[in-house]
Design a protein around this motif. Structure first.
Motif, mmCIF file in Angstrom:
data_model
loop_
_atom_site.group_PDB
_atom_site.id
_atom_site.type_symbol
_atom_site.label_atom_id
_atom_site.label_comp_id
_atom_site.label_asym_id
_atom_site.label_seq_id
_atom_site.Cartn_x
_atom_site.Cartn_y
_atom_site.Cartn_z
ATOM 1 N N LEU A 74 5.630 8.342 9.758
ATOM 2 C CA LEU A 74 4.641 7.749 8.852
ATOM 3 C C LEU A 74 4.185 6.430 9.461
ATOM 4 C CD1 LEU A 74 6.533 8.395 5.485
ATOM 5 C CD2 LEU A 74 4.989 9.924 6.729
ATOM 6 N N LYS A 75 2.888 6.283 9.695
ATOM 7 C CA LYS A 75 2.398 5.211 10.561
ATOM 8 C C LYS A 75 2.045 3.915 9.847
ATOM 9 C CE LYS A 75 0.671 8.259 14.185
ATOM 10 N NZ LYS A 75 -0.485 8.634 15.036
ATOM 11 N N ASN A 76 1.824 3.945 8.566
ATOM 12 C CA ASN A 76 1.226 2.772 7.931
ATOM 13 C C ASN A 76 2.062 2.194 6.793
ATOM 14 O OD1 ASN A 76 -1.205 2.769 9.523
ATOM 15 N ND2 ASN A 76 -1.845 4.572 8.362
ATOM 16 N N LEU A 77 3.323 1.912 7.075
ATOM 17 C CA LEU A 77 4.117 1.180 6.102
ATOM 18 C C LEU A 77 3.775 -0.304 6.237
ATOM 19 C CD1 LEU A 77 6.311 0.878 3.978
ATOM 20 C CD2 LEU A 77 7.995 0.801 5.824
ATOM 21 N N SER A 78 3.155 -0.875 5.234
ATOM 22 C CA SER A 78 2.729 -2.272 5.301
ATOM 23 C C SER A 78 3.191 -3.003 4.054
ATOM 24 C CB SER A 78 1.206 -2.375 5.443
ATOM 25 O OG SER A 78 0.562 -1.818 4.306
ATOM 26 N N GLY A 79 3.334 -4.309 4.206
ATOM 27 C CA GLY A 79 3.759 -5.110 3.070
ATOM 28 C C GLY A 79 3.916 -6.564 3.451
ATOM 29 N N VAL A 80 4.606 -7.292 2.604
ATOM 30 C CA VAL A 80 4.806 -8.724 2.802
ATOM 31 C C VAL A 80 6.296 -8.987 3.006
ATOM 32 C CG1 VAL A 80 4.572 -11.020 1.793
ATOM 33 C CG2 VAL A 80 2.781 -9.310 1.427
ATOM 34 N N LEU A 81 6.619 -9.627 4.132
ATOM 35 C CA LEU A 81 7.986 -10.022 4.446
ATOM 36 C C LEU A 81 8.106 -11.523 4.236
ATOM 37 C CD1 LEU A 81 10.785 -9.233 5.599
ATOM 38 C CD2 LEU A 81 9.852 -9.716 7.879
ATOM 39 N N SER A 82 9.091 -11.918 3.444
ATOM 40 C CA SER A 82 9.309 -13.339 3.148
ATOM 41 C C SER A 82 10.634 -13.777 3.755
ATOM 42 C CB SER A 82 9.326 -13.571 1.630
ATOM 43 O OG SER A 82 9.602 -14.925 1.338
ATOM 44 N N VAL A 83 10.555 -14.722 4.712
ATOM 45 C CA VAL A 83 11.734 -15.234 5.409
ATOM 46 C C VAL A 83 11.637 -16.751 5.470
ATOM 47 C CG1 VAL A 83 13.105 -15.201 7.523
ATOM 48 C CG2 VAL A 83 11.829 -13.152 6.842
ATOM 49 N N ALA A 84 12.692 -17.438 5.060
ATOM 50 C CA ALA A 84 12.761 -18.904 5.142
ATOM 51 C C ALA A 84 11.571 -19.573 4.462
ATOM 52 C CB ALA A 84 12.860 -19.347 6.597
ATOM 53 N N GLY A 85 11.114 -18.976 3.369
ATOM 54 C CA GLY A 85 10.022 -19.562 2.600
ATOM 55 C C GLY A 85 8.636 -19.274 3.127
ATOM 56 N N VAL A 86 8.535 -18.471 4.197
ATOM 57 C CA VAL A 86 7.243 -18.125 4.786
ATOM 58 C C VAL A 86 6.976 -16.641 4.552
ATOM 59 C CG1 VAL A 86 5.889 -17.980 6.916
ATOM 60 C CG2 VAL A 86 7.432 -19.916 6.542
ATOM 61 N N GLU A 87 5.784 -16.330 4.042
ATOM 62 C CA GLU A 87 5.391 -14.952 3.813
ATOM 63 C C GLU A 87 4.435 -14.490 4.910
ATOM 64 O OE1 GLU A 87 3.722 -14.623 -0.069
ATOM 65 O OE2 GLU A 87 5.683 -14.635 -1.068
ATOM 66 N N LYS A 88 4.678 -13.291 5.409
ATOM 67 C CA LYS A 88 3.841 -12.752 6.484
ATOM 68 C C LYS A 88 3.583 -11.269 6.223
ATOM 69 C CE LYS A 88 3.677 -12.117 11.516
ATOM 70 N NZ LYS A 88 2.316 -12.660 11.635
ATOM 71 N N LYS A 89 2.334 -10.855 6.405
ATOM 72 C CA LYS A 89 1.994 -9.446 6.276
ATOM 73 C C LYS A 89 2.430 -8.711 7.536
ATOM 74 C CE LYS A 89 -2.017 -10.159 3.278
ATOM 75 N NZ LYS A 89 -3.492 -9.970 3.137
ATOM 76 N N ILE A 90 3.103 -7.592 7.342
ATOM 77 C CA ILE A 90 3.565 -6.800 8.484
ATOM 78 C C ILE A 90 3.166 -5.346 8.285
ATOM 79 C CG2 ILE A 90 5.538 -8.324 8.918
ATOM 80 C CD1 ILE A 90 7.301 -6.139 7.629
ATOM 81 N N SER A 91 3.119 -4.612 9.379
ATOM 82 C CA SER A 91 2.825 -3.183 9.341
ATOM 83 C C SER A 91 3.609 -2.508 10.451
ATOM 84 C CB SER A 91 1.323 -2.940 9.523
ATOM 85 O OG SER A 91 1.033 -1.552 9.485
ATOM 86 N N THR A 92 4.198 -1.370 10.152
ATOM 87 C CA THR A 92 5.000 -0.672 11.151
ATOM 88 C C THR A 92 5.010 0.820 10.835
ATOM 89 O OG1 THR A 92 7.161 -0.649 12.248
ATOM 90 C CG2 THR A 92 7.167 -0.896 9.857
ATOM 91 N N GLN A 93 5.429 1.615 11.794
ATOM 92 C CA GLN A 93 5.632 3.031 11.537
ATOM 93 C C GLN A 93 7.111 3.293 11.312
ATOM 94 O OE1 GLN A 93 4.173 5.219 14.960
ATOM 95 N NE2 GLN A 93 6.224 5.394 15.821
ATOM 96 N N VAL A 94 7.391 4.315 10.514
ATOM 97 C CA VAL A 94 8.775 4.677 10.227
ATOM 98 C C VAL A 94 8.951 6.177 10.396
ATOM 99 C CG1 VAL A 94 9.115 2.779 8.593
ATOM 100 C CG2 VAL A 94 8.309 4.988 7.749
ATOM 101 N N LYS A 95 10.184 6.570 10.664
ATOM 102 C CA LYS A 95 10.539 7.986 10.635
ATOM 103 C C LYS A 95 11.196 8.269 9.295
ATOM 104 C CE LYS A 95 12.935 11.726 13.020
ATOM 105 N NZ LYS A 95 13.777 12.123 14.178
ATOM 106 N N ALA A 96 10.636 9.207 8.566
ATOM 107 C CA ALA A 96 11.141 9.550 7.235
ATOM 108 C C ALA A 96 11.838 10.901 7.289
ATOM 109 C CB ALA A 96 10.007 9.579 6.220
ATOM 110 N N ASN B 171 0.843 -1.197 0.000
ATOM 111 C CA ASN B 171 0.000 0.000 0.000
ATOM 112 C C ASN B 171 0.876 1.243 0.000
ATOM 113 O OD1 ASN B 171 -2.845 -0.959 0.225
ATOM 114 N ND2 ASN B 171 -2.095 -1.880 2.121
ATOM 115 N N PRO B 172 0.482 2.286 -0.749
ATOM 116 C CA PRO B 172 1.242 3.541 -0.689
ATOM 117 C C PRO B 172 1.176 4.159 0.700
ATOM 118 C CG PRO B 172 -0.257 3.503 -2.582
ATOM 119 C CD PRO B 172 -0.642 2.358 -1.706
#
Length: 204
Positions: free
Chosen positions: A133-155, A119-120
């Motif tokens: 910025l509060k809503n950085l979300s996406g898909v993290l793929s580790v060891a063959g497993v995909e998981k949706k994550i969401s976090t805030q970042v300082k830009a 998502n933008p």
């Protein structure tokens, strides 16, 4: 298909293009620099530990209405991707512990770890003072497993560079990773880890 606009309506078409450009602004591609930093830290029954990602690649698209050398206004960050090789994750406890970590991450089967935003992330202003910025979300793929994550970042935006920094708490079990052990199981890694990142994107 080619559309022909009669001279009668040509001025209206030109005005529409101008309005759309004013709304959408400009779009630029940014590349992730090697100066970026990603560390992963956790605990064990013996001591706390930290490993560092030695190299990473990535891209980001920025769309905004206005930008100078030290501020960028009204836009969004989109199409963010970060990629790294498991083999580039290294700790300070030596080759033996690194190899245990690689086995836990199933390096031979899944040699890369990836993050892709889905998502933008909207913003009003990013400058050298930084914006949360509060809503950085996406898909993290580790060891063959995909998981949706969401976090805030300082830009932070300065000298045509955008820095995204933050902390992402996770559990190894979220990715079906068995915590590494040593000394015949007497030393065991904790399930909770923390990913700290400072990603530097530059427009070429």
């Amino acid at each position: 298909m080619i559309m022909l606009v009669s001279p009668k309506y040509a001025k209206y078409a030109t005005s529409l293009v101008f309005v759309l450009c004013s709304i959408l602004g400009f779009s630029q591609e940014y590349e992730l620099e090697n100066s970026s930093s990603i560390t992963v830290s956790g605990t064990s029954t013996l001591h706390d530990w930290t490993v560092e990602v030695k190299n990473q690649t990535g891209k980001m698209t920025v769309t905004a209405k206005k930008a100078t050398d030290d501020k960028i206004k009204t836009g969004q960050l989109s199409h963010i991707s970060v990629n790294l090789f498991v083999n580039d994750i290294q700790g300070s406890k030596g080759k033996t512990m690194n190899n245990k970590m690689y086995r836990a991450l199933k390096k031979d089967l899944f040699p890369t770890i990836t993050f892709t935003s889905n998502n933008p992330v909207e913003f009003d202003l990013i400058d050298r003072n930084g914006s949360v910025l509060k809503n950085l979300s996406g898909v993290l793929s580790v060891a063959g497993v995909e998981k949706k994550i969401s976090t805030q970042v300082k830009a932070i935006y300065n000298n045509k560079k955008i820095s995204l920094s933050g902390e992402l708490p996770m559990k190894l079990s979220d990715f079906s990773i068995e915590p590494p052990t040593a000394m015949f199981g007497q030393i065991k890694t904790g399930n909770d880890i923390s990913v700290n990142f400072d990603l530097e994107f530059v427009h070429n």
